[in-house]
Design a protein around this motif. Structure first.
Motif, PDB file in Angstrom:
ATOM      1  N   LEU A  29       0.838  -1.211   0.000  1.00  0.00           N
ATOM      2  CA  LEU A  29       0.000   0.000   0.000  1.00  0.00           C
ATOM      3  C   LEU A  29       0.863   1.248   0.000  1.00  0.00           C
ATOM      4  O   LEU A  29       0.665   2.163  -0.794  1.00  0.00           O
ATOM      5  CB  LEU A  29      -0.927   0.011   1.223  1.00  0.00           C
ATOM      6  CG  LEU A  29      -1.940  -1.121   1.358  1.00  0.00           C
ATOM      7  CD1 LEU A  29      -2.846  -0.880   2.563  1.00  0.00           C
ATOM      8  CD2 LEU A  29      -2.783  -1.251   0.100  1.00  0.00           C
ATOM      9  N   SER A 206     -11.137  -5.865  -9.579  1.00  0.00           N
ATOM     10  CA  SER A 206      -9.779  -6.406  -9.506  1.00  0.00           C
ATOM     11  C   SER A 206      -9.408  -7.319 -10.668  1.00  0.00           C
ATOM     12  O   SER A 206      -8.245  -7.505 -10.960  1.00  0.00           O
ATOM     13  CB  SER A 206      -9.614  -7.239  -8.230  1.00  0.00           C
ATOM     14  OG  SER A 206      -9.925  -6.473  -7.124  1.00  0.00           O
ATOM     15  N   THR A 233      -7.681  -2.161 -14.402  1.00  0.00           N
ATOM     16  CA  THR A 233      -6.645  -3.195 -14.268  1.00  0.00           C
ATOM     17  C   THR A 233      -5.953  -3.483 -15.600  1.00  0.00           C
ATOM     18  O   THR A 233      -4.731  -3.579 -15.655  1.00  0.00           O
ATOM     19  CB  THR A 233      -7.238  -4.523 -13.739  1.00  0.00           C
ATOM     20  OG1 THR A 233      -8.376  -4.839 -14.521  1.00  0.00           O
ATOM     21  CG2 THR A 233      -7.607  -4.428 -12.280  1.00  0.00           C
ATOM     22  N   ALA A 256      -2.562   2.481 -10.395  1.00  0.00           N
ATOM     23  CA  ALA A 256      -2.519   1.466  -9.339  1.00  0.00           C
ATOM     24  C   ALA A 256      -3.046   2.049  -8.028  1.00  0.00           C
ATOM     25  O   ALA A 256      -3.777   1.382  -7.287  1.00  0.00           O
ATOM     26  CB  ALA A 256      -1.102   0.947  -9.160  1.00  0.00           C
ATOM     27  N   LEU A 259      -6.785   2.190  -8.087  1.00  0.00           N
ATOM     28  CA  LEU A 259      -7.317   0.835  -7.871  1.00  0.00           C
ATOM     29  C   LEU A 259      -7.276   0.454  -6.393  1.00  0.00           C
ATOM     30  O   LEU A 259      -8.241  -0.080  -5.845  1.00  0.00           O
ATOM     31  CB  LEU A 259      -6.495  -0.174  -8.671  1.00  0.00           C
ATOM     32  CG  LEU A 259      -6.975  -0.497 -10.070  1.00  0.00           C
ATOM     33  CD1 LEU A 259      -5.920  -1.287 -10.828  1.00  0.00           C
ATOM     34  CD2 LEU A 259      -8.269  -1.291 -10.014  1.00  0.00           C
ATOM     35  N   ILE A 260      -6.132   0.729  -5.772  1.00  0.00           N
ATOM     36  CA  ILE A 260      -5.997   0.370  -4.360  1.00  0.00           C
ATOM     37  C   ILE A 260      -7.006   1.124  -3.509  1.00  0.00           C
ATOM     38  O   ILE A 260      -7.649   0.547  -2.631  1.00  0.00           O
ATOM     39  CB  ILE A 260      -4.556   0.637  -3.882  1.00  0.00           C
ATOM     40  CG1 ILE A 260      -3.673  -0.517  -4.355  1.00  0.00           C
ATOM     41  CG2 ILE A 260      -4.485   0.783  -2.368  1.00  0.00           C
ATOM     42  CD1 ILE A 260      -2.299  -0.551  -3.777  1.00  0.00           C
ATOM     43  N   VAL A 263     -10.430  -0.468  -3.950  1.00  0.00           N
ATOM     44  CA  VAL A 263     -10.540  -1.778  -3.311  1.00  0.00           C
ATOM     45  C   VAL A 263     -10.604  -1.644  -1.788  1.00  0.00           C
ATOM     46  O   VAL A 263     -11.405  -2.308  -1.123  1.00  0.00           O
ATOM     47  CB  VAL A 263      -9.353  -2.673  -3.742  1.00  0.00           C
ATOM     48  CG1 VAL A 263      -9.249  -3.886  -2.848  1.00  0.00           C
ATOM     49  CG2 VAL A 263      -9.508  -3.087  -5.192  1.00  0.00           C
ATOM     50  N   VAL A 264      -9.776  -0.745  -1.233  1.00  0.00           N
ATOM     51  CA  VAL A 264      -9.788  -0.574   0.222  1.00  0.00           C
ATOM     52  C   VAL A 264     -11.123   0.007   0.678  1.00  0.00           C
ATOM     53  O   VAL A 264     -11.718  -0.466   1.651  1.00  0.00           O
ATOM     54  CB  VAL A 264      -8.595   0.302   0.688  1.00  0.00           C
ATOM     55  CG1 VAL A 264      -8.750   0.685   2.149  1.00  0.00           C
ATOM     56  CG2 VAL A 264      -7.286  -0.437   0.475  1.00  0.00           C
ATOM     57  N   ASN A 267     -13.742  -2.706   0.666  1.00  0.00           N
ATOM     58  CA  ASN A 267     -13.580  -3.661   1.763  1.00  0.00           C
ATOM     59  C   ASN A 267     -13.929  -3.058   3.111  1.00  0.00           C
ATOM     60  O   ASN A 267     -14.534  -3.719   3.959  1.00  0.00           O
ATOM     61  CB  ASN A 267     -12.165  -4.216   1.787  1.00  0.00           C
ATOM     62  CG  ASN A 267     -12.049  -5.443   0.922  1.00  0.00           C
ATOM     63  OD1 ASN A 267     -12.271  -6.543   1.375  1.00  0.00           O
ATOM     64  ND2 ASN A 267     -11.769  -5.237  -0.345  1.00  0.00           N
ATOM     65  N   VAL A 268     -13.539  -1.796   3.308  1.00  0.00           N
ATOM     66  CA  VAL A 268     -13.853  -1.156   4.586  1.00  0.00           C
ATOM     67  C   VAL A 268     -15.365  -1.007   4.734  1.00  0.00           C
ATOM     68  O   VAL A 268     -15.930  -1.290   5.795  1.00  0.00           O
ATOM     69  CB  VAL A 268     -13.149   0.216   4.711  1.00  0.00           C
ATOM     70  CG1 VAL A 268     -13.677   0.987   5.904  1.00  0.00           C
ATOM     71  CG2 VAL A 268     -11.638   0.014   4.831  1.00  0.00           C
ATOM     72  N   LYS A 271     -16.902  -4.234   5.564  1.00  0.00           N
ATOM     73  CA  LYS A 271     -16.593  -4.570   6.952  1.00  0.00           C
ATOM     74  C   LYS A 271     -17.514  -3.803   7.908  1.00  0.00           C
ATOM     75  O   LYS A 271     -17.998  -4.350   8.903  1.00  0.00           O
ATOM     76  CB  LYS A 271     -15.133  -4.191   7.225  1.00  0.00           C
ATOM     77  CG  LYS A 271     -14.618  -4.660   8.548  1.00  0.00           C
ATOM     78  CD  LYS A 271     -13.848  -5.933   8.350  1.00  0.00           C
ATOM     79  CE  LYS A 271     -13.854  -6.780   9.577  1.00  0.00           C
ATOM     80  NZ  LYS A 271     -13.484  -8.147   9.288  1.00  0.00           N
TER      81      LYS A 271
END
Lengths: 280, 297
Positions: A29, A206, A233, A256, A259-260, A263-264, A267-268, A271
């Motif tokens: 990261l 992804s 991607t 990149a 993208l990160i 994605v984070v 996911n957060v 969650k």
């Protein structure tokens, strides 16, 4: 004493392993964001990529990705919810349902490049007339099949947690099975389904190998789902692989980073929804 | 009365709908097998299957083309083996940390780290590999180019971690308390209980996580293609050390590198490469199913 040393050594190894995992993630990261974040600007996000000077932004790839995510979800989500309903609410343990579960497990294990080959063969080549060949539609159909088994499994797990008393209470007041499923069962596990869908979005964003083989490499703005399009991607792959142009390196790091970040965030948020569920 | 039969009709209609939806998975699996086989068939009119699998030369565009994928099979196996040698111990020990050692708060954090590792796109792993890991490898081992089988193995070991950690963690957490208490009552320490009792109790789940990790490494494409150097030379089997520090090409990267510009027999050979990969993964999958079955008993 000997036992103590042995135990102590194991404790050290156990802690080191966990630390290695955390360091691995944070170095990825940190390294990518450190080199990419400065190049990200509104201009980079909203301008188009130019083939003449191999510069410009990633707006078309963002659009390609959004198209791909929406279309794939539109195809895969209803099918997976209905399949999960069948498996949990209707299927009895017999050979047919065992075969279906075998197929779902089988699909999970198929490598993504094989999905790419399949999509290329069926959607890009054979059904060329209907899908436009290399296109967002071909890519989405391929990705739909790919995320289907995971969506089915996670949604089914959510359905299992709904206690039978709820269903029986609903039958007790005269509701039919269909009414019970749509008014009681599905609403009760809606947050889990939303979490599953968000994580599914992450997978679609992804994925690259099957997208490369089915949606092609055109970097222009897609006009419809029948157009070929790059996603973030596959654009990153192309930037790294060809590396043409003075700013290819910065563009790659910035893409990149985008993208990160996506994605984070996905996911957060998944969650957070899941945590809320537990607290309830 | 009429309303009741109407309800029943809706119920049975809906059952048919959900059943047909579920059969889509089965149809898809068969279509995948069918379509890649059909596309691979033309190859075997010209090349026999033995010389395809054991052939060491891959010259698809030569005047008398050669289609041998033995080198790619070897590279796939070598990278996978090295990736699990690195990834499995770290993964298992992390799982032990999460399931047994850490406080709830910290174990949730590590689990979340693992989830993000699983969610990072494979092309980013490849990008990270070529930008940071490959130069380090080149530096440390004094190579001219850092894109090697070993570099690919390291990147793959990162990607194997989430599979091994999350599944091993659940296997360890599923061990009943009575088993643990029995061991502790006999005077074993916590560490002894974990390694002698819990792991042997959870071994089928843990083994399944290793095998799934192997499958993940074997099937990975985009991360590998960027860092493996893409050389078609047959790997030197007498000096594995040198082989790990030179470039190569796996089954997956062979497909993704050449498919777009292939045609005719060449294209069929790439689909056949996919068939070989599929067979590998299916065999692995059957083993996993057996392992899980044993665990249930």
């Amino acid at each position: 004493m000997n036992r103590k040393i042995k135990d102590g050594l194991q404790y050290v190894l156990i802690h080191s392993a966990a630390i290695i995992c955390v360091i691995t993630l944070f170095s990825i990261l940190f390294y990518i964001l450190k080199n990419g974040i400065d190049y990200i600007s509104l201009d980079f996000i909203f301008s188009t990529y130019s083939a003449t000077n191999h510069g410009g932004g990633i707006s078309t790839m963002i659009m390609g990705t959004i198209y791909m995510v929406i279309l794939t979800l539109v195809i895969a989500v209803p099918i997976s919810i209905l399949s999960a309903i069948y498996l949990n609410e209707y299927a009895t343990e017999n050979k047919v349902s065992a075969l279906l579960r075998f197929a779902i497990d089988g699909l999970v294990s198929v490598p993504s490049i094989v999905y790419g080959l399949f999509g290329f063969s069926l959607f890009v080549s054979t059904l060329n007339e209907y899908t436009g060949g290399y296109s967002i539609l071909s890519g989405s159909l391929t990705l739909s099949i790919m995320i289907l088994p995971i969506l089915i499994k996670t949604i089914e797990e959510a359905l299992i947690t709904i206690p039978n008393e709820l269903r029986e209470a609903s039958y007790g007041v005269g509701a039919s099975k269909v009414q019970t499923i749509f008014r009681i069962v599905l609403p009760s596990c809606m947050p889990s389904i939303v979490t599953a869908i968000i994580l599914g979005m992450g997978r679609i964003v992804s994925e690259s190998a099957p997208v490369l083989l089915t949606a092609g490499m055109v970097y222009r703005m897609p006009n419809s789902i029948f157009d070929s399009s790059r996603t973030l991607t596959t654009h990153l792959f192309q930037l790294v692989n060809e590396g043409i142009g003075e700013t290819a390196n910065q563009q790659a790091f910035a893409t990149a980073s985008v993208l990160i970040i996506i994605v984070v965030i996905l996911n957060v948020s998944a969650k957070m929804i899941a945590n809320k569920l537990i607290r309830k | 009365m009429n309303a009741l039969t109407h309800k029943k009709r809706i119920d049975s209609g809906f059952k048919k709908v959900v059943f047909s939806c579920t059969t889509i998975t089965l149809i898809s699996l068969f279509s995948i097998i069918f379509f890649i086989l059909i596309q691979a068939m033309p190859l075997f009119k010209e090349v026999n299957i033995v010389s395809f699998i054991f052939g060491t030369a891959w010259y698809p565009l030569a005047e008398s083309p050669q289609f041998g994928i033995a080198g790619f099979i070897v590279c796939s196996l070598l990278t996978t083996i090295m990736a699990v040698i690195i990834g499995i111990p770290i993964g298992l020990y992390t799982a032990i940390y999460i399931a047994e050692i850490a406080s709830k708060k910290i174990s949730n954090f590590v689990l979340f780290v693992i989830e993000i590792l699983a969610a990072i796109p494979s092309v980013i792993y490849g990008f990270f590999g070529i930008k940071l890991i490959a130069p380090i490898i080149a530096n440390v081992f004094e190579l001219s180019i850092g894109t090697t089988l070993f570099t690919a193995s390291i990147i793959l070991s990162f990607m194997v971690l989430p599979t091994v950690v999350s599944l091993s963690t659940s296997a360890l957490k599923a061990v009943p308390n009575s088993v643990v208490e029995g061991s502790l009552a006999l005077g074993a320490t916590k560490i002894q209980t974990i390694f002698k009792t819990k792991i042997s109790y959870a071994k089928s789940g843990i083994l399944a996580s290793f095998l799934l990790g192997i499958g993940r490494a074997l099937g990975e494409t985009m991360a590998v293609v960027l860092v493996i150097g893409n050389s078609i030379a047959f790997p030197n089997l007498t000096n594995l050390f040198a082989t790990y520090f030179s470039g190569g090409r796996t089954l997956t990267t062979n497909i993704v590198t050449e498919l777009a510009y292939s045609s005719g027999t060449h294209r069929a050979a790439l689909f056949a490469t996919g068939v070989v990969l599929f067979v590998f993964v299916s065999v692995l999958n059957l083993v996993i199913m057996q392992v899980k079955k044993k665990g249930v008993k």
